[in-house]
Design an enzyme around this catalytic site. Structure first.
Site, PDB file in Angstrom:
ATOM      1  N   LEU A  24      29.381  34.693  46.188  1.00 59.84           N
ATOM      2  CA  LEU A  24      28.612  34.598  44.898  1.00 59.84           C
ATOM      3  C   LEU A  24      29.085  34.869  43.537  1.00 59.84           C
ATOM      4  O   LEU A  24      29.105  36.095  43.461  1.00 59.84           O
ATOM      5  CB  LEU A  24      27.046  34.804  45.314  1.00 59.84           C
ATOM      6  CG  LEU A  24      26.673  34.569  46.526  1.00 59.84           C
ATOM      7  CD1 LEU A  24      25.394  35.269  47.039  1.00 59.84           C
ATOM      8  CD2 LEU A  24      26.153  33.164  46.687  1.00 59.84           C
ATOM      9  N   ILE A 159      25.305  33.810  38.058  1.00 59.22           N
ATOM     10  CA  ILE A 159      25.744  32.773  38.997  1.00 59.22           C
ATOM     11  C   ILE A 159      26.231  33.539  40.331  1.00 59.22           C
ATOM     12  O   ILE A 159      26.295  34.747  40.562  1.00 59.22           O
ATOM     13  CB  ILE A 159      27.305  32.455  38.598  1.00 59.22           C
ATOM     14  CG1 ILE A 159      27.901  31.174  39.344  1.00 59.22           C
ATOM     15  CG2 ILE A 159      28.465  33.166  38.485  1.00 59.22           C
ATOM     16  CD1 ILE A 159      29.164  30.385  38.980  1.00 59.22           C
ATOM     17  N   SER A 160      25.777  32.474  41.412  1.00 54.27           N
ATOM     18  CA  SER A 160      25.968  33.007  42.710  1.00 54.27           C
ATOM     19  C   SER A 160      25.205  34.217  43.093  1.00 54.27           C
ATOM     20  O   SER A 160      23.989  34.256  42.951  1.00 54.27           O
ATOM     21  CB  SER A 160      27.600  33.274  43.068  1.00 54.27           C
ATOM     22  OG  SER A 160      28.143  33.146  44.210  1.00 54.27           O
ATOM     23  N   ALA A 161      26.161  35.478  43.490  1.00 50.24           N
ATOM     24  CA  ALA A 161      25.058  36.709  43.881  1.00 50.24           C
ATOM     25  C   ALA A 161      24.626  37.231  42.535  1.00 50.24           C
ATOM     26  O   ALA A 161      23.236  37.420  42.603  1.00 50.24           O
ATOM     27  CB  ALA A 161      26.334  37.821  44.221  1.00 50.24           C
TER      28      ALA A 161
END
Length: 561
Positions: A24, A159-161
């Site tokens: 992530l 973003i992601s994580a």
């Protein structure tokens, strides 16, 4: 007009569950700009911003002369990234300089997570008053006390994580954040341990909207104030955090915000399906962008138009939508002081560029388009960057012939229509870009097994005119299985030497696909005017460590004018 790249999915050398939690991504450094032209931004590290129980680092960008009372955006990177790298890709500093707000970049340390992921799956870091969540909140407190940031206009994005951590901050500190922008993320509390992460990322956590909403309400028991609005961007081909997670975020936050899960607006915006979920008063509370063909990535749109920006890189792809700008617009940061949010109207005559003076008419040059049907629409922006889109119209273009004109439609099952073809590893396909019954296209797949595989089709003896151009239709499916793999399509003109005139390539554990035929129009071949050349279509894939990487291309409607 360049547009963005993909966030890394999984680091193959890590154990699977850790890799999934680490997939992530994104972060880096820009400075103040005029219009859409980026200048370098320098981030400043801030220490001693609080007790910092999550042991995070704090970096800031504050435009010169920013007054007290300005908005604040908190930015959270993804795994394997830093504040600096994500700043470079997102260009939040550029937007801050243009529109007058401050930015905080929180940075994870490898001592907390070996892949520098925010620990979005760990309750000790995702609960109010604890760990990383409290550290990020303390960064906001520092900006309020030292920079006078407006407490009513504090926003968070990642973003992601970092995207999932964005929803953590929205849930645990609804009294701090007015809105969140999530890139390739997932709903709050979809995992409570590292072993739960895979189920969450694949969208396999089963809750009703009420149950999802209860998780948020339980994050701050007794809270009765307003909750943050949400805008979310997600790739339709994301195999790291499934698109189902986007819908689960909608389920969760629509329940929290007291609206239904049915979109009031669903439209095609460039490469995305854009949906708007409104409250009873008609105000947008949730917006989503599902980007067609994008994997686990940040979408950017490099360029100089007002809504363009971002930089392509290891974790960002050009998909014609600058997500940071549209997140800032959703937050109300790009609007003038009047706060006008009324969508402008647009009337279509023809579209071939832009016009800033009424009556907003543009002349279309049909020679820049391939022959056949084209759908045209107008999109208008007002001073507040509100947008309105006209109804689409369909026009048929038939340009004159002229020297060197050739058209290949693969109209029958017996082979190409024109002489001079050598298909090599390519074959006829029943898929057809025009939908004409019985018509064909050509296709090839390169699937390496610990090696490199190339498939080449050639069309020789092409006599070009004085101002030649190339147009064609393509459909691609590219997939890299690890960080050493690559896959792509190259369109080459050979006049005694090979010259790449168009291409699409990926590398390093990512994917790219086109759900339908994509028009590649008006490619300039003037460098070969008056020559007799060979057109080459080359699909190639390379993978020295697996048999999973592949590249598939379908080509149709090749026109040389």
């Amino acid at each position: 007009m360049t547009r963005a790249r993909s966030v890394p999915a999984v680091i193959p050398v890590v154990p699977p569950l850790l890799a999934l939690a680490a997939s992530l991504a994104g972060c880096a450094a820009p400075d103040a700009v005029l219009g859409g032209v980026t200048q370098a931004v320098t981030l400043t590290e801030v220490t001693n911003f609080g007790s910092n129980p999550g042991a995070l680092k704090m970096f800031t960008f504050v435009p010169s002369g920013l007054p007290s009372g300005a908005p604040l955006v908190v930015v959270l990177h993804g795994c394997t990234e830093s504040a600096s790298s994500y700043s470079t890709e997102t260009e939040w500093g550029n937007l801050a300089g243009r529109f007058g707000f401050a930015v905080v970049f929180a940075e994870q340390e490898s001592a907390n997570n070996s892949l520098s992921c925010f620990n979005w799956f760990q309750p000790s870091d995702t609960s109010r008053g604890q760990g990383e969540a409290l550290s990020i909140k303390q960064m906001v407190d520092n900006m309020k006390s030292t920079r006078g940031s407006d407490p009513a206009r504090v926003f968070v994005t990642g973003i992601s994580a970092g995207g999932i951590m964005t929803e953590v901050m929205m849930a645990t500190y609804p009294d701090v954040f007015a809105g969140g922008a999530v890139m390739s993320g997932a709903p709050y509390a979809c995992a409570a341990s590292l072993t739960d992460a895979n189920t969450c990322q694949m969208g396999n956590v089963s809750h009703t909207p009420q149950q999802w909403g209860d998780l948020v309400r339980n994050a701050f028991p007794g809270y009765s104030g307003p909750y943050p609005r949400l805008v979310a961007f997600h790739g339709s081909m994301d195999t790291t955090v499934a698109p189902a997670d986007l819908q689960q975020s909608v389920d969760q936050w629509s329940n929290v915000l007291g609206i239904d899960e049915t979109a009031d607006v669903s439209e095609t915006f460039r490469t995305a399906t854009h949906k708007v979920f409104r409250d009873a008063a008609g105000h947008s509370r949730i917006e989503t962008y599902l980007i067609s063909g994008m994997g686990h990535a940040l979408t950017v749109d490099p360029g100089t138009n007002p809504d363009q920006g971002g930089a392509t890189g290891a974790f960002s792809e050009d998909h014609d939508i600058y997500s940071s700008f549209y997140a800032a617009q959703f937050f109300g940061l790009t609007a003038p002081p009047s706060g006008d949010t009324t969508p402008p109207s647009a009337t279509l005559t023809a579209v071939a560029g832009s016009d800033t003076t009424a009556p907003y008419a543009v002349t279309i040059d049909t020679t820049a388009l391939g022959n056949g049907s084209h759908t045209l629409a107008a999109r208008a922006f007002d001073a507040a960057n509100n947008a309105g889109t006209s109804a689409a119209i369909t026009v048929t273009v038939q340009n004159g012939g002229g020297g060197g004109g050739r058209l290949e439609t693969f109209s029958s099952s017996s082979g190409p229509d024109n002489p001079g073809w050598t298909l090599g590893g390519w074959t006829l396909s029943t898929r057809d870009a025009t939908g004409t019954p019985g018509s064909r296209s050509i296709t090839a797949t390169a699937a390496p097994a610990f090696n490199t595989v190339t498939r080449t089709a050639t069309w020789s003896g092409l006599a070009l005119g004085a101002a030649p151009r190339l147009s064609y239709q393509r459909q691609l499916a590219l997939s890299d299985a690890n960080i050493l793999a690559s896959a792509g399509l190259s369109v080459i003109i050979n006049d005694g030497a090979d010259h790449v005139v168009d291409s699409k390539a990926i590398s390093g554990f990512t994917s790219y696909s086109e759900s339908s035929f994509t028009a590649r129009s008006n490619l300039d071949l003037s460098a070969f005017a008056g020559k007799t050349v060979t057109l080459k279509l080359v699909v190639t894939a390379s993978d020295s460590s697996s048999t999973v990487t592949s590249a598939t291309a379908v080509i149709d409607q090749i026109q040389i004018q």
